[in-house]
Design a protein around this motif. Structure first.
Motif, PDB file in Angstrom:
ATOM      1  N   LEU A 210      -6.762   6.910   4.591  1.00  0.00           N
ATOM      2  CA  LEU A 210      -5.585   7.024   4.411  1.00  0.00           C
ATOM      3  C   LEU A 210      -5.022   8.229   3.715  1.00  0.00           C
ATOM      4  CD1 LEU A 210      -4.886   3.333   3.579  1.00  0.00           C
ATOM      5  CD2 LEU A 210      -4.185   4.485   5.512  1.00  0.00           C
ATOM      6  N   PRO A 211      -3.891   8.604   3.764  1.00  0.00           N
ATOM      7  CA  PRO A 211      -3.452   9.924   3.070  1.00  0.00           C
ATOM      8  C   PRO A 211      -3.068   9.461   1.689  1.00  0.00           C
ATOM      9  CG  PRO A 211      -1.601   8.819   4.508  1.00  0.00           C
ATOM     10  CD  PRO A 211      -2.773   8.103   4.930  1.00  0.00           C
ATOM     11  N   THR A 212      -3.251  10.555   0.766  1.00  0.00           N
ATOM     12  CA  THR A 212      -3.175  10.179  -0.566  1.00  0.00           C
ATOM     13  C   THR A 212      -1.350   9.998  -0.989  1.00  0.00           C
ATOM     14  OG1 THR A 212      -3.438  12.495  -1.073  1.00  0.00           O
ATOM     15  CG2 THR A 212      -5.209  10.936  -1.677  1.00  0.00           C
TER      16      THR A 212
ATOM     17  N   MET B  72       0.652  -1.230  -0.070  1.00  0.00           N
ATOM     18  CA  MET B  72       0.047   0.004  -0.034  1.00  0.00           C
ATOM     19  C   MET B  72       0.887   1.472   0.107  1.00  0.00           C
ATOM     20  SD  MET B  72      -2.776   0.956   2.754  1.00  0.00           S
ATOM     21  CE  MET B  72      -4.107  -0.069   2.228  1.00  0.00           C
ATOM     22  N   ALA B  73       0.945   1.942  -1.090  1.00  0.00           N
ATOM     23  CA  ALA B  73       1.962   3.100  -1.323  1.00  0.00           C
ATOM     24  C   ALA B  73       1.572   4.306  -0.213  1.00  0.00           C
ATOM     25  CB  ALA B  73       1.634   3.665  -2.557  1.00  0.00           C
ATOM     26  N   GLY B  74       0.440   4.334   0.276  1.00  0.00           N
ATOM     27  CA  GLY B  74       0.094   5.527   1.226  1.00  0.00           C
ATOM     28  C   GLY B  74       0.155   5.051   2.654  1.00  0.00           C
ATOM     29  N   GLY B  75       0.669   3.837   2.961  1.00  0.00           N
ATOM     30  CA  GLY B  75       0.717   3.175   4.320  1.00  0.00           C
ATOM     31  C   GLY B  75       1.737   3.945   5.032  1.00  0.00           C
ATOM     32  N   ALA B  76       1.176   4.117   6.429  1.00  0.00           N
ATOM     33  CA  ALA B  76       2.207   4.720   7.439  1.00  0.00           C
ATOM     34  C   ALA B  76       3.659   4.091   7.404  1.00  0.00           C
ATOM     35  CB  ALA B  76       1.573   4.950   8.732  1.00  0.00           C
TER      36      ALA B  76
END
Length: 287
Positions: free
Chosen positions: A68-70, A37-41
């Protein structure tokens, strides 16, 4: 035909508890694949871990929901980030907004394009595309998914078409989930022709919607016993700390139980007894 099984953990990179579970399930269990997931923390940690997990399949987990953040600045994709500058929390809200014509497809394309490029820029070999809450298969978004898969030469895509009669329930909550699962399954099934025409390979069978977040050992054993010839995929959501995940996301998932299922000797023995071969999407391309 031979029975083959991809076991994929979704949400890699969303939280350190998921990352640790993916690492353990791959090293000591039946996990063969995970979706990043590219936007994962915990994205950077997940990338470091992936580099040390030789042989694991790495997919791209396209994301439009989950709070989630973009990857792009939120002001660049305003029709996706109406909840405090983040993606909406619930797929139902996203679909309702889309049905009202309030989602710009250009925003979806640009955000997903950025997510894919962020993952490809790590240098990790990508085996497939799938989607958080399966939004890559939503009819209005699927053409974008397909266009991006072809643009970046991503060879495989998950088709989440769980068997229509599987998981029938009379409870109100179970009945809603069953109906939603069947609606998505029929939609996904309808995209197989376009994927085949584009030369993108897929799984033949899928398991994990009705048991999402609650894939206990007995359920996994039952699914293994149902497997048919061809390529099946089990989607799972393991976690090394279910309490930490619940405090953050409030999904009600029992990720530690799923991790136990993935590392269960009984499940491994059942796979062996049924002569089911563990693979990743990399092997689907090889044929």
């Amino acid at each position: 035909m031979v029975k083959k099984l991809i076991v994929n953990a979704d949400d890699f990179g969303i939280h350190p508890a998921v990352n640790r579970a993916v690492e353990k399930a791959f090293a000591a269990g039946i996990l063969t694949s995970t979706s990043l997931m590219a936007g994962g923390a915990a994205f950077d940690e997940a990338v470091r871990m992936a580099r040390s997990m030789e042989g694991i399949g790495i997919g791209i987990h396209l994301t439009l929901v989950g709070g989630l953040p973009t990857v792009l600045p939120p002001e660049e994709v305003p029709t996706l980030t109406w909840e405090g500058g983040h993606l909406c929390s619930d797929y139902g809200e996203l679909i309702k907004r889309d049905m009202k014509g309030r989602i710009r497809m250009e925003d979806v394309y640009r955000e997903w394009d950025a997510q894919i490029r962020k993952i490809l820029d790590t240098g990790l070999p990508v085996t497939h595309i799938d989607g958080h809450q399966h939004m890559h298969m939503w009819n209005h978004f699927f053409p974008i998914t397909l266009t991006l898969a072809r643009k970046y030469h991503i060879p495989c895509m998950r088709v989440p078409d769980e068997k229509l009669l599987f998981g029938f329930s009379l409870s109100p909550k179970g009945a809603f989930r069953f109906a939603a699962k069947n609606g998505l399954s029929l939609m996904a099934r309808g995209h197989r022709k376009a994927l085949k025409k584009a030369g993108i390979r897929t799984n033949d069978h899928f398991w994990g919607m009705m048991y999402g977040g609650h894939f206990y050992e007995n359920r996994m054993l039952s699914v293994v016993d149902r497997m048919e010839d061809g390529v099946s995929e089990i989607m799972c959501h393991p976690s090394a700390d279910a309490s930490a995940m619940e405090r953050t996301f409030h999904w009600g998932y029992e990720g530690e139980e799923e991790l136990k299922s993935l590392t269960s000797p009984a499940v491994r023995e059942r796979l062996k007894a049924r002569n089911i071969r563990l693979i990743s999407y990399r092997d689907v391309v090889k044929g």
